[in-house]
Design a protein around this motif. Sequence first.
Motif, PDB file in Angstrom:
ATOM      1  N   ASP A  90       3.247   9.612 -10.038  1.00 23.35           N
ATOM      2  CA  ASP A  90       2.539   9.745 -11.310  1.00 23.35           C
ATOM      3  C   ASP A  90       1.778  11.067 -11.385  1.00 23.35           C
ATOM      4  O   ASP A  90       1.784  11.741 -12.420  1.00 23.35           O
ATOM      5  N   ALA A  91       1.149  11.459 -10.280  1.00 18.88           N
ATOM      6  CA  ALA A  91       0.409  12.722 -10.254  1.00 18.88           C
ATOM      7  C   ALA A  91       1.355  13.905 -10.415  1.00 18.88           C
ATOM      8  O   ALA A  91       1.053  14.856 -11.148  1.00 18.88           O
ATOM      9  N   ALA A  92       2.490  13.853  -9.747  1.00 19.96           N
ATOM     10  CA  ALA A  92       3.463  14.942  -9.857  1.00 19.96           C
ATOM     11  C   ALA A  92       3.994  15.047 -11.282  1.00 19.96           C
ATOM     12  O   ALA A  92       4.139  16.147 -11.822  1.00 19.96           O
ATOM     13  N   LEU A  93       4.264  13.909 -11.901  1.00 17.29           N
ATOM     14  CA  LEU A  93       4.753  13.924 -13.281  1.00 17.29           C
ATOM     15  C   LEU A  93       3.685  14.429 -14.240  1.00 17.29           C
ATOM     16  O   LEU A  93       3.993  15.159 -15.183  1.00 17.29           O
ATOM     17  N   ALA A  94       2.429  14.058 -13.993  1.00 19.48           N
ATOM     18  CA  ALA A  94       1.338  14.539 -14.841  1.00 19.48           C
ATOM     19  C   ALA A  94       1.186  16.046 -14.698  1.00 19.48           C
ATOM     20  O   ALA A  94       0.987  16.749 -15.691  1.00 19.48           O
ATOM     21  N   ASP A  95       1.284  16.554 -13.470  1.00 20.94           N
ATOM     22  CA  ASP A  95       1.202  18.002 -13.248  1.00 20.94           C
ATOM     23  C   ASP A  95       2.335  18.719 -13.962  1.00 20.94           C
ATOM     24  O   ASP A  95       2.143  19.780 -14.552  1.00 20.94           O
ATOM     25  N   GLU A  96       3.519  18.134 -13.907  1.00 15.83           N
ATOM     26  CA  GLU A  96       4.682  18.733 -14.569  1.00 15.83           C
ATOM     27  C   GLU A  96       4.485  18.759 -16.081  1.00 15.83           C
ATOM     28  O   GLU A  96       4.772  19.757 -16.734  1.00 15.83           O
ATOM     29  N   ASP A  97       3.954  17.656 -16.631  1.00 16.49           N
ATOM     30  CA  ASP A  97       3.696  17.598 -18.074  1.00 16.49           C
ATOM     31  C   ASP A  97       2.661  18.637 -18.477  1.00 16.49           C
ATOM     32  O   ASP A  97       2.803  19.301 -19.510  1.00 16.49           O
ATOM     33  N   GLU A  98       1.618  18.807 -17.651  1.00 14.65           N
ATOM     34  CA  GLU A  98       0.590  19.807 -17.951  1.00 14.65           C
ATOM     35  C   GLU A  98       1.179  21.209 -17.898  1.00 14.65           C
ATOM     36  O   GLU A  98       0.883  22.048 -18.742  1.00 14.65           O
ATOM     37  N   ALA A  99       2.014  21.475 -16.912  1.00 13.14           N
ATOM     38  CA  ALA A  99       2.628  22.799 -16.776  1.00 13.14           C
ATOM     39  C   ALA A  99       3.549  23.095 -17.959  1.00 13.14           C
ATOM     40  O   ALA A  99       3.555  24.195 -18.491  1.00 13.14           O
ATOM     41  N   ARG A 122       0.837  -1.216   0.000  1.00  9.13           N
ATOM     42  CA  ARG A 122       0.000   0.000   0.000  1.00  9.13           C
ATOM     43  C   ARG A 122       0.863   1.254   0.000  1.00  9.13           C
ATOM     44  O   ARG A 122       0.561   2.224  -0.703  1.00  9.13           O
ATOM     45  N   TRP A 123       1.918   1.259   0.811  1.00  7.73           N
ATOM     46  CA  TRP A 123       2.818   2.420   0.830  1.00  7.73           C
ATOM     47  C   TRP A 123       3.436   2.643  -0.545  1.00  7.73           C
ATOM     48  O   TRP A 123       3.509   3.777  -1.029  1.00  7.73           O
ATOM     49  N   LEU A 124       3.910   1.575  -1.168  1.00  5.14           N
ATOM     50  CA  LEU A 124       4.554   1.707  -2.475  1.00  5.14           C
ATOM     51  C   LEU A 124       3.563   2.134  -3.551  1.00  5.14           C
ATOM     52  O   LEU A 124       3.894   2.956  -4.414  1.00  5.14           O
ATOM     53  N   GLU A 125       2.352   1.596  -3.501  1.00  6.48           N
ATOM     54  CA  GLU A 125       1.330   2.015  -4.462  1.00  6.48           C
ATOM     55  C   GLU A 125       0.970   3.483  -4.272  1.00  6.48           C
ATOM     56  O   GLU A 125       0.761   4.213  -5.242  1.00  6.48           O
ATOM     57  N   GLY A 126       0.897   3.919  -3.019  1.00 12.09           N
ATOM     58  CA  GLY A 126       0.626   5.328  -2.737  1.00 12.09           C
ATOM     59  C   GLY A 126       1.738   6.226  -3.239  1.00 12.09           C
ATOM     60  O   GLY A 126       1.485   7.296  -3.806  1.00 12.09           O
ATOM     61  N   ALA A 127       2.965   5.790  -3.041  1.00  8.54           N
ATOM     62  CA  ALA A 127       4.109   6.574  -3.519  1.00  8.54           C
ATOM     63  C   ALA A 127       4.090   6.651  -5.041  1.00  8.54           C
ATOM     64  O   ALA A 127       4.350   7.711  -5.620  1.00  8.54           O
ATOM     65  N   ARG A 128       3.769   5.539  -5.693  1.00 12.79           N
ATOM     66  CA  ARG A 128       3.697   5.521  -7.160  1.00 12.79           C
ATOM     67  C   ARG A 128       2.610   6.466  -7.654  1.00 12.79           C
ATOM     68  O   ARG A 128       2.797   7.219  -8.612  1.00 12.79           O
ATOM     69  N   ALA A 129       1.465   6.474  -6.997  1.00 17.34           N
ATOM     70  CA  ALA A 129       0.371   7.354  -7.394  1.00 17.34           C
ATOM     71  C   ALA A 129       0.775   8.817  -7.241  1.00 17.34           C
ATOM     72  O   ALA A 129       0.486   9.642  -8.109  1.00 17.34           O
ATOM     73  N   ARG A 130       1.457   9.129  -6.142  1.00 15.65           N
ATOM     74  CA  ARG A 130       1.904  10.513  -5.936  1.00 15.65           C
ATOM     75  C   ARG A 130       2.928  10.915  -6.987  1.00 15.65           C
ATOM     76  O   ARG A 130       2.897  12.043  -7.501  1.00 15.65           O
TER      77      ARG A 130
END
Length: 77
Positions: free
Chosen positions: A61-70, A51-59
């Motif tokens: 992925d979200a950070a990378l998606a935000d960076e791509d959008e920016a 669960r910790w690793l999946e949560g870290a992966r989700a965070r």
Amino acid sequence: MTSKTDEALGYEQARDELIEVVRRLEAGGTTLEESLALWERGEELARVCRRWLEGARARLDAALADEDEAEGTTEGP
């Protein structure tokens, strides 16, 4: 089922306890009942770590998606 105590464990705590459980199982010398209890605990700890690793992966992925959008909004035609 994971207990509330397990949910409060940090990744490193769960990982370290899981390492100890595996060490004890590999060393042998435990009764069948003790081995089963250790196995069950190991499964619980593995779920906590997952669960910790999946949560870290989700965070991540979200950070990378935000960076791509920016980057997409700052680039001109």
